[in-house]
Scaffold this motif. Structure first.
Motif, mmCIF file in Angstrom:
data_model
loop_
_atom_site.group_PDB
_atom_site.id
_atom_site.type_symbol
_atom_site.label_atom_id
_atom_site.label_comp_id
_atom_site.label_asym_id
_atom_site.label_seq_id
_atom_site.Cartn_x
_atom_site.Cartn_y
_atom_site.Cartn_z
ATOM 1 N N GLY A 207 0.838 -1.188 0.000
ATOM 2 C CA GLY A 207 0.000 0.000 0.000
ATOM 3 C C GLY A 207 0.869 1.232 0.000
ATOM 4 N N PRO A 208 0.273 2.389 -0.274
ATOM 5 C CA PRO A 208 1.097 3.593 -0.419
ATOM 6 C C PRO A 208 1.781 4.030 0.876
ATOM 7 N N ARG A 209 1.276 3.583 2.024
ATOM 8 C CA ARG A 209 1.838 4.084 3.294
ATOM 9 C C ARG A 209 2.395 2.978 4.167
ATOM 10 N N HIS A 210 2.904 1.922 3.560
ATOM 11 C CA HIS A 210 3.461 0.866 4.422
ATOM 12 C C HIS A 210 4.699 1.344 5.169
ATOM 13 N N GLU A 251 -0.777 13.328 11.356
ATOM 14 C CA GLU A 251 -1.942 13.076 10.522
ATOM 15 C C GLU A 251 -1.539 12.936 9.062
ATOM 16 N N PRO A 253 -2.754 13.723 5.364
ATOM 17 C CA PRO A 253 -3.772 14.462 4.595
ATOM 18 C C PRO A 253 -4.602 13.491 3.772
ATOM 19 N N SER A 254 -5.886 13.802 3.601
ATOM 20 C CA SER A 254 -6.797 12.903 2.878
ATOM 21 C C SER A 254 -6.242 12.534 1.514
ATOM 22 N N GLU A 255 -6.344 11.247 1.180
ATOM 23 C CA GLU A 255 -5.921 10.808 -0.147
ATOM 24 C C GLU A 255 -6.846 9.709 -0.637
ATOM 25 N N GLY A 256 -6.854 9.521 -1.963
ATOM 26 C CA GLY A 256 -7.750 8.554 -2.584
ATOM 27 C C GLY A 256 -7.464 7.143 -2.117
ATOM 28 N N MET A 257 -8.534 6.344 -2.037
ATOM 29 C CA MET A 257 -8.389 4.964 -1.585
ATOM 30 C C MET A 257 -9.019 4.005 -2.578
ATOM 31 N N THR A 279 -14.222 7.285 -0.620
ATOM 32 C CA THR A 279 -13.303 7.362 -1.761
ATOM 33 C C THR A 279 -12.008 8.087 -1.409
ATOM 34 N N THR A 280 -12.039 8.894 -0.344
ATOM 35 C CA THR A 280 -10.800 9.476 0.167
ATOM 36 C C THR A 280 -10.792 9.285 1.676
ATOM 37 N N VAL A 286 -1.756 0.443 4.641
ATOM 38 C CA VAL A 286 -0.524 -0.343 4.758
ATOM 39 C C VAL A 286 -0.374 -1.315 3.597
ATOM 40 N N GLY A 287 -1.493 -1.767 3.041
ATOM 41 C CA GLY A 287 -1.453 -2.726 1.945
ATOM 42 C C GLY A 287 -2.779 -2.722 1.225
ATOM 43 N N LEU B 26 3.705 6.131 -5.645
ATOM 44 C CA LEU B 26 3.633 5.050 -4.673
ATOM 45 C C LEU B 26 2.643 3.999 -5.161
ATOM 46 N N PRO B 27 2.937 2.715 -4.905
ATOM 47 C CA PRO B 27 1.988 1.675 -5.324
ATOM 48 C C PRO B 27 0.776 1.692 -4.394
ATOM 49 N N VAL B 66 -8.549 10.274 -8.892
ATOM 50 C CA VAL B 66 -9.131 10.802 -7.660
ATOM 51 C C VAL B 66 -8.134 11.729 -6.963
ATOM 52 N N GLY B 68 -6.546 14.103 -4.075
ATOM 53 C CA GLY B 68 -6.582 14.194 -2.623
ATOM 54 C C GLY B 68 -5.953 15.509 -2.205
ATOM 55 N N ALA B 69 -5.630 15.610 -0.909
ATOM 56 C CA ALA B 69 -5.096 16.872 -0.410
ATOM 57 C C ALA B 69 -3.740 17.195 -1.036
ATOM 58 N N THR B 71 -2.189 14.537 -3.132
ATOM 59 C CA THR B 71 -1.953 13.376 -3.972
ATOM 60 C C THR B 71 -2.989 13.310 -5.084
ATOM 61 N N LEU B 73 -4.769 9.923 -7.032
ATOM 62 C CA LEU B 73 -4.831 8.469 -7.162
ATOM 63 C C LEU B 73 -5.239 8.108 -8.585
#
Lengths: 311, 227
Positions: A207-210, A251, A253-257, A279-280, A286-287, B26-27, B66, B68-69, B71, B73
């Protein structure tokens, strides 16, 4: 007709009455069950406006039930949760119904009927899909398909944003489409219903934040046994197990999921995002579990062991 | 965790390339990329560039884009080489006054107006004057269909979220939190500081309209004192 998703609004109750399909064929909801919603393949392409994808959580079960009912694979079906539901078809001499997904007892006016196969239900008779014996989410496909109004291209109910038809209640009437019920269902010699997993194995991609987690936490995530939490819903499969420790605070910041994102809230317990996910979001992902592995998650009952394995 | 690492762009940058400053790819699972930009402004510019290239047919198939603040996606990426190519793009800064503009009539009468005035060190009439004198832009959406996160207020006017969120914020509530302004398209729980309301919130979100969201990403917004 107001189709917005206001708080407490019941616009769309009875999902259009019979004025949508125009065939007069319909089902009356005798017992709505714990959580029964109308679902199709969901709405795509609106995440940038904050609109979740929705759609049946067990997509393969939805497609198979539709095929057996003689419908296109994306026709709208009912998705039940744990306790099943009961419906009375009307407006045609008989209606083909297929009950699939979670395994359950099926009866017509109290007499046993087939699960996972087309059943011809005479007008006025009650088809009951009983509580799940294995699995969690049942699918009822009706010949002609449910034809509640589309919102942004989909008939799916979305529990996070309230788009689409409301959660079913006893007494609701849902219109059916099609040609009046003249077609039979599609029989088959053998059908692959995967059923409920004894252990849910979820292949995990980065995931983008692992990097927001300690090496120990990442090791824990792919070695420890988690369990499906009873707090799970269409938004996310929540887990119980060892909390994951972050390597950095602060924190995000909000990002797409994406669908299948494994987000870790401050309590450290991974949440696997399912079809009604926001959606955000602002907690680190993490994955990501590949979408193809999620139908099994839709059928995993609370308490089922969960293993995340590196994809 | 034995998981594959980033496909491209992570970590230190080497000299001599044309990457926009601060850009990382980032993946986000097997078929999505999260493009991390250095700032909100950079993310908006990158988003605009993506839309421009998609409109001109230069972008390979991507399911959803999409913002983000900080980013953007890219979900449903069919082309595995895209990550590397994104990093070579020259992304022009977002021109001022770009994008469509909407005016939203509002009344500055919210329950948190006095608290925000206190935080800004001005009186409540001045909050209305400053806020309605600001040009906003929708940086991204989320939280609910049609809820836009609007940037434009200078950094020093940021206010914290309420310590205890309200269980019900009415549709049309005009609210502030951190660097953002937002208008609730429907009633929901919420923790932002409510400074006013929009008399006709029904226009914010209408799935039968194209576009469904009045405040979609990239839209310029000005609030006008009503009545």
């Amino acid at each position: 007709m107001n189709r917005r998703a206001g708080e407490g609004e019941v616009a769309g109750r009875a999902a259009g009455g019979g004025g949508v399909g125009g065939t007069g064929r319909r089902i009356e909801v005798v017992r709505a069950g714990a959580l029964t919603t109308v679902q199709d393949a969901g709405r795509r392409g609106w995440a940038h406006l904050g609109v979740p994808r929705a759609g049946a959580l067990d997509g393969p079960a939805r497609i198979l039930a539709n095929r057996l009912a003689g419908n296109p694979p994306d026709a709208a079906v009912l998705e039940t949760t744990l306790t099943g539901c009961a419906v009375r078809p009307a407006g045609a001499p008989y209606t083909v119904v297929v009950v699939g997904g979670a395994v359950c007892r099926v009866t017509v006016d109290g007499r046993p009927a087939a699960w996972g196969a087309p059943v011809r239900v005479p007008e006025g008779s009650v088809l009951e899909a009983g509580p799940a014996l294995r699995g969690l989410r049942g699918y009822l496909a009706f010949g002609g398909g449910l034809v509640s109004e589309r919102v942004l291209g989909s008939r799916s109910a979305d529990l996070l944003s309230g788009l689409g038809p409301p959660v079913l209640r006893d007494g609701d009437v849902l219109p059916l489409g099609g040609d009046g019920g003249g077609r039979g269902g599609c029989p088959a010699d053998a059908v692959p219903w995967p059923g409920a997993p004894a252990e849910l194995v979820l292949p995990l991609w980065p995931g983008p934040r692992h990097a927001w987690f300690t090496p120990a936490a990442l090791h824990t995530l792919t070695t420890a046994v988690y369990r499906v939490s009873a707090q799970s819903n269409r938004i996310g499969l929540r887990t119980e197990g060892p909390p994951l420790e972050r390597s950095r605070s602060g924190e995000l910041p909000s990002e797409g999921m994406v669908l299948g994102a494994v987000q870790v809230p401050p309590d450290g317990r991974p949440v696997v995002f399912l079809n009604d996910h926001p959606t955000t979001g602002g907690y680190p992902v993490v994955g990501v579990v590949a979408a193809s592995a999620l139908p099994a998650a839709a059928q995993a009952v609370p308490g089922t062991p969960v293993r995340f394995v590196a994809a | 965790m034995r998981m594959r690492r980033e496909p491209a762009g992570s970590g230190g940058r080497t000299g001599g390339d044309t990457r926009p400053a601060g850009l990382r790819v980032l993946p986000a699972g097997p078929d999505a990329l999260l493009v991390e930009c250095g700032s909100g402004e950079a993310a908006e510019a990158f988003h605009a560039e993506l839309l421009r290239r998609r409109a001109e047919g230069e972008l390979p198939a991507v399911g959803e884009i999409v913002p983000g603040a900080r980013t953007v996606l890219l979900d449903g990426v069919g082309d595995r080489t895209l990550a590397r190519r994104l990093l070579t793009w020259a992304v022009p800064p977002l021109p001022r006054g770009a994008g469509t503009a909407v005016e939203i009539p509002v009344v500055y009468d919210g329950p948190d107006l006095a608290e925000v005035a206190g935080a800004w060190g001005v009186d409540t009439a001045e909050v209305a004057r400053i806020h309605s004198g600001t040009e906003f832009r929708v940086a991204f959406c989320g939280f609910a269909p049609g809820f836009g996160y609007l940037t434009g207020l200078p950094g020093h006017l940021g206010v914290p979220r309420r310590a205890t969120p309200r269980t019900r914020v009415p549709a049309g509530a005009l609210a502030l939190a951190g660097p953002y302004t937002g208008v609730y398209p429907r009633a929901s729980p919420g923790g932002w500081q409510i400074v006013g309301h929009m008399p006709e919130p029904d226009t914010l979100w209408d799935p039968e309209r194209e576009p469904a969201a009045l405040l979609g990403p990239g839209v310029r917004v000005r609030f006008v004192e009503a009545g």
